[in-house]
Design an enzyme around this catalytic site. Structure first.
Site, PDB file in Angstrom:
ATOM      1  N   HIS A  45       1.696   4.361  -2.890  1.00 54.81           N
ATOM      2  CA  HIS A  45       1.719   5.818  -2.705  1.00 54.81           C
ATOM      3  C   HIS A  45       3.009   6.408  -3.278  1.00 54.81           C
ATOM      4  O   HIS A  45       2.995   7.478  -3.913  1.00 54.81           O
ATOM      5  CB  HIS A  45       1.627   6.166  -1.221  1.00 54.81           C
ATOM      6  N   HIS A  55       0.844  -1.201   0.000  1.00 59.87           N
ATOM      7  CA  HIS A  55       0.000   0.000   0.000  1.00 59.87           C
ATOM      8  C   HIS A  55       0.879   1.250   0.000  1.00 59.87           C
ATOM      9  O   HIS A  55       0.663   2.178  -0.793  1.00 59.87           O
ATOM     10  CB  HIS A  55      -0.904  -0.045   1.229  1.00 59.87           C
ATOM     11  N   GLU A  56       1.879   1.255   0.882  1.00 54.31           N
ATOM     12  CA  GLU A  56       2.744   2.437   0.976  1.00 54.31           C
ATOM     13  C   GLU A  56       3.611   2.597  -0.275  1.00 54.31           C
ATOM     14  O   GLU A  56       3.844   3.722  -0.740  1.00 54.31           O
ATOM     15  CB  GLU A  56       3.622   2.352   2.228  1.00 54.31           C
ATOM     16  N   GLU A 108      -6.473   6.454  -1.057  1.00 53.66           N
ATOM     17  CA  GLU A 108      -6.419   5.263  -0.222  1.00 53.66           C
ATOM     18  C   GLU A 108      -6.999   4.052  -0.954  1.00 53.66           C
ATOM     19  O   GLU A 108      -6.448   2.949  -0.891  1.00 53.66           O
ATOM     20  CB  GLU A 108      -7.173   5.499   1.095  1.00 53.66           C
TER      21      GLU A 108
END
Length: 298
Positions: free
Chosen positions: A148, A144-145, A224
């Site tokens: 980003h 997930h990070e 998100e």
């Protein structure tokens, strides 16, 4: 689609900068009118302050954000082997440079990424996250990070954080100056127009932090969802991301999370993340139940 998302985020960066600078200018005009009866002087002062603050904040964004969240850097796999190797693997799959790695001493499970671009990125995880997540769940969170980082969300987040903090500085200055003698100019203009201008300026200063927060929320929510999907793309394991989000639902608020950094985290660090009807309308993050549902439908 990936390159379209990166290009879209770069365009959003310009729009966010323009919107925040406009808000800074309006606050400066209000402060200048209230305390010196010169909106232009206020705009100039606010603009100079914002540029200086942004230059420092963005130029040193990683160190500034990590210090704000009491994070300590680890420099080798020997200090936190599982976290280091998972970050290394996810960076390799995402085809971005290995970011700097930080740990936050907090029992609440959470994580975030920051930086100005993939070449100057950093990720942080709490001790609670490392204790609670198994390997595949940790891969989901770090995927997930890395999404980003790969999508340039971190640049957008950094700029929004820097300008939001600059707005807070201006509003705090106005509030302190008002209470410590700045009201002396009120007698200079008792006309209806002057009273209306004063009232409008005060209202603007009061509402400015709310406007900055709303802007951050608008930027945060859709990113998100995209980062959750990006994690599944990188790990090829939707169950890891879903299981991680399920565990985050029971997380307690972090003890010392910086409020200005809330939008950076994978889950809201200031409150329990369980779903509450209508309570999520003004949150920086989508409800975890909604995020899980979207992943299950993929």
């Amino acid at each position: 689609m990936l390159y379209q998302q990166i290009a879209r985020n770069k365009r959003k960066t310009i729009l966010v900068m323009f919107g925040f600078f406009l808000l800074v200018a309006l606050i400066g005009a209000a402060i200048g009118y209230l305390f010196a009866r010169s909106a232009v002087a206020g705009i100039i002062i606010a603009g100079v302050l914002a540029v200086i603050y942004m230059s420092v904040m963005i130029g040193q964004s990683t160190d500034v954000v990590m210090n704000m969240n009491n994070a300590r850097e680890i420099h080798s796999a020997s200090e936190a082997p599982e976290l280091w190797h998972v970050v290394e693997d996810m960076a390799m799959v995402a085809q971005v440079p290995m970011p700097r790695v930080f740990i936050i001493d907090d029992p609440s499970p959470n994580a975030f990424a920051t930086g100005n671009d993939p070449q100057h990125a950093a990720v942080a995880a709490t001790t609670g996250l490392l204790q609670m997540m198994n390997r595949e769940e940790l891969e989901g969170v770090m995927g997930h990070e890395m999404s980003h980082v790969r999508n340039y969300d971190i640049r957008l987040q950094t700029i929004a954080l820097a300008l939001s903090a600059a707005i807070s500085v201006l509003v705090n200055f106005a509030g302190n100056f008002w209470w410590f003698g700045g009201r002396g100019n009120d007698r200079d203009d008792n006309s209806a127009g002057g009273i209306f201008a004063v009232f409008g300026s005060i209202l603007l200063i009061i509402l400015a932090p709310l406007a900055a927060t709303i802007a951050q929320m608008a930027l945060s929510r859709n990113r998100e969802y995209l980062a959750d999907a990006g994690s599944v793309e990188l790990t090829r394991n939707p169950h890891g991301m879903i299981a991680a989000l399920e565990k985050l639902k029971g997380a307690q608020p972090m003890k010392a999370a910086d409020p200005n950094s809330s939008a950076l985290y994978i889950s809201d660090p200031e409150r329990n993340a369980k779903y509450r009807r209508f309570a999520h309308l003004f949150d920086t993050h989508p409800p975890l139940d909604d995020r899980i549902k979207r992943l299950e439908e993929m």
